[in-house]
Design a protein around this motif. Structure first.
Motif, mmCIF file in Angstrom:
data_model
loop_
_atom_site.group_PDB
_atom_site.id
_atom_site.type_symbol
_atom_site.label_atom_id
_atom_site.label_comp_id
_atom_site.label_asym_id
_atom_site.label_seq_id
_atom_site.Cartn_x
_atom_site.Cartn_y
_atom_site.Cartn_z
ATOM 1 N N ALA A 12 0.827 -1.208 0.000
ATOM 2 C CA ALA A 12 0.000 0.000 0.000
ATOM 3 C C ALA A 12 0.864 1.261 0.000
ATOM 4 C CB ALA A 12 -0.945 -0.006 1.205
ATOM 5 N N ALA A 13 1.946 1.248 0.777
ATOM 6 C CA ALA A 13 2.847 2.403 0.826
ATOM 7 C C ALA A 13 3.517 2.617 -0.527
ATOM 8 C CB ALA A 13 3.903 2.205 1.919
ATOM 9 N N GLY A 46 12.361 -5.418 4.959
ATOM 10 C CA GLY A 46 12.139 -5.021 6.337
ATOM 11 C C GLY A 46 12.614 -3.614 6.636
ATOM 12 N N PHE A 47 12.216 -3.157 7.767
ATOM 13 C CA PHE A 47 12.603 -1.838 8.257
ATOM 14 C C PHE A 47 12.442 -1.885 9.765
ATOM 15 C CE2 PHE A 47 12.240 2.654 9.238
ATOM 16 C CZ PHE A 47 13.213 3.191 8.405
ATOM 17 N N PRO A 48 13.419 -1.402 10.519
ATOM 18 C CA PRO A 48 13.349 -1.530 11.972
ATOM 19 C C PRO A 48 12.183 -0.789 12.619
ATOM 20 C CG PRO A 48 15.339 -0.357 11.300
ATOM 21 C CD PRO A 48 14.659 -0.822 10.061
ATOM 22 N N GLY A 49 11.755 0.332 12.058
ATOM 23 C CA GLY A 49 10.671 1.108 12.649
ATOM 24 C C GLY A 49 9.516 1.260 11.674
ATOM 25 N N LEU A 50 8.637 0.269 11.613
ATOM 26 C CA LEU A 50 7.534 0.301 10.657
ATOM 27 C C LEU A 50 6.682 1.549 10.838
ATOM 28 C CD1 LEU A 50 6.087 -1.172 8.366
ATOM 29 C CD2 LEU A 50 4.704 -2.326 10.100
ATOM 30 N N THR A 51 6.428 1.941 12.075
ATOM 31 C CA THR A 51 5.625 3.138 12.330
ATOM 32 C C THR A 51 6.296 4.369 11.743
ATOM 33 O OG1 THR A 51 4.833 2.152 14.379
ATOM 34 C CG2 THR A 51 4.525 4.514 14.122
ATOM 35 N N GLU A 52 7.593 4.466 11.921
ATOM 36 C CA GLU A 52 8.347 5.610 11.400
ATOM 37 C C GLU A 52 8.241 5.693 9.879
ATOM 38 O OE1 GLU A 52 12.971 7.202 11.220
ATOM 39 O OE2 GLU A 52 12.527 5.320 12.215
ATOM 40 N N ILE A 53 8.436 4.570 9.215
ATOM 41 C CA ILE A 53 8.424 4.616 7.752
ATOM 42 C C ILE A 53 7.007 4.831 7.216
ATOM 43 C CG2 ILE A 53 8.233 2.155 7.192
ATOM 44 C CD1 ILE A 53 10.493 2.803 5.048
ATOM 45 N N MET A 54 5.992 4.272 7.879
ATOM 46 C CA MET A 54 4.627 4.480 7.412
ATOM 47 C C MET A 54 4.217 5.941 7.605
ATOM 48 S SD MET A 54 3.968 1.671 6.003
ATOM 49 C CE MET A 54 2.312 2.053 5.497
ATOM 50 N N ASP A 55 4.664 6.560 8.686
ATOM 51 C CA ASP A 55 4.411 7.993 8.880
ATOM 52 C C ASP A 55 5.043 8.806 7.759
ATOM 53 O OD1 ASP A 55 2.881 7.770 11.168
ATOM 54 O OD2 ASP A 55 4.566 8.126 12.533
ATOM 55 N N TYR A 57 5.755 7.786 4.655
ATOM 56 C CA TYR A 57 4.985 7.568 3.420
ATOM 57 C C TYR A 57 3.682 8.359 3.467
ATOM 58 C CZ TYR A 57 7.767 3.998 1.085
ATOM 59 O OH TYR A 57 8.746 3.338 0.399
ATOM 60 N N SER A 58 3.028 8.353 4.607
ATOM 61 C CA SER A 58 1.775 9.091 4.754
ATOM 62 C C SER A 58 1.994 10.576 4.522
ATOM 63 C CB SER A 58 1.193 8.841 6.149
ATOM 64 O OG SER A 58 0.025 9.595 6.333
ATOM 65 N N GLU A 59 3.033 11.111 5.143
ATOM 66 C CA GLU A 59 3.335 12.535 5.005
ATOM 67 C C GLU A 59 3.752 12.877 3.574
ATOM 68 O OE1 GLU A 59 6.731 15.549 6.589
ATOM 69 O OE2 GLU A 59 5.893 14.169 8.061
ATOM 70 N N ALA A 60 4.584 12.051 2.971
ATOM 71 C CA ALA A 60 5.084 12.329 1.626
ATOM 72 C C ALA A 60 3.982 12.228 0.572
ATOM 73 C CB ALA A 60 6.222 11.372 1.277
ATOM 74 N N THR A 61 3.065 11.292 0.755
ATOM 75 C CA THR A 61 2.034 11.058 -0.265
ATOM 76 C C THR A 61 0.741 11.813 0.011
ATOM 77 O OG1 THR A 61 1.153 9.101 0.869
ATOM 78 C CG2 THR A 61 2.908 8.742 -0.762
ATOM 79 N N GLY A 62 0.561 12.272 1.245
ATOM 80 C CA GLY A 62 -0.699 12.909 1.599
ATOM 81 C C GLY A 62 -1.822 11.900 1.798
ATOM 82 N N VAL A 63 -1.470 10.630 1.897
ATOM 83 C CA VAL A 63 -2.442 9.559 2.126
ATOM 84 C C VAL A 63 -2.389 9.225 3.615
ATOM 85 C CG1 VAL A 63 -3.064 7.174 1.580
ATOM 86 C CG2 VAL A 63 -2.125 8.661 -0.209
ATOM 87 N N SER A 64 -3.539 9.287 4.280
ATOM 88 C CA SER A 64 -3.546 9.054 5.724
ATOM 89 C C SER A 64 -3.151 7.615 6.052
ATOM 90 C CB SER A 64 -4.937 9.336 6.300
ATOM 91 O OG SER A 64 -5.839 8.298 5.965
ATOM 92 N N LEU A 65 -2.671 7.436 7.271
ATOM 93 C CA LEU A 65 -2.340 6.080 7.724
ATOM 94 C C LEU A 65 -3.569 5.186 7.697
ATOM 95 C CD1 LEU A 65 0.084 6.826 10.685
ATOM 96 C CD2 LEU A 65 0.646 5.760 8.503
ATOM 97 N N PHE A 66 -4.731 5.753 7.991
ATOM 98 C CA PHE A 66 -5.960 4.963 7.948
ATOM 99 C C PHE A 66 -6.251 4.484 6.532
ATOM 100 C CE2 PHE A 66 -6.690 7.625 11.755
ATOM 101 C CZ PHE A 66 -6.773 6.594 12.692
ATOM 102 N N ASP A 67 -6.029 5.347 5.538
ATOM 103 C CA ASP A 67 -6.242 4.946 4.150
ATOM 104 C C ASP A 67 -5.223 3.897 3.721
ATOM 105 O OD1 ASP A 67 -8.452 6.563 3.893
ATOM 106 O OD2 ASP A 67 -7.357 8.205 2.918
ATOM 107 N N LEU A 68 -3.984 4.032 4.191
ATOM 108 C CA LEU A 68 -2.982 3.005 3.895
ATOM 109 C C LEU A 68 -3.378 1.668 4.530
ATOM 110 C CD1 LEU A 68 0.338 5.024 4.277
ATOM 111 C CD2 LEU A 68 -0.632 4.128 2.158
#
Length: 80
Positions: A12-13, A46-55, A57-68
């Motif tokens: 999704a990201a 993988g990525f050590p901080g999934l929350t960090e990277i999803m944040d 992607y959300s910020e860069a794309t303008g797609v909310s975490l809920f939408d992801l």
């Protein structure tokens, strides 16, 4: 199931980034990581901080975490 959810979140990201024509470099800059780190994440490495990277992607794309998350759930449904 958790691995399936992580895989779906990665997909999704990646789709959110490519749909909006956002470079890996921009996401890497937002994370303060290398492009290779973003590439590994998108390729399932993988990525050590999934929350960090999803944040990032959300910020860069303008797609909310809920939408992801919704997109990830759709990927899981379509997979099964």
């Amino acid at each position: 199931m958790q691995t399936g959810l992580v895989d779906a979140l990665v997909k999704a990201a990646h789709e959110a980034r490519t749909d909006k024509d956002i470079s890996k470099e921009l996401v890497a800059d937002r994370l303060g990581k290398s492009v290779d780190t973003v590439r590994r994440f998108e390729n399932g490495g993988g990525f050590p901080g999934l929350t960090e990277i999803m944040d990032a992607y959300s910020e860069a794309t303008g797609v909310s975490l809920f939408d992801l998350l919704d997109a990830a759930k759709l990927h899981l449904r379509n997979k099964g």
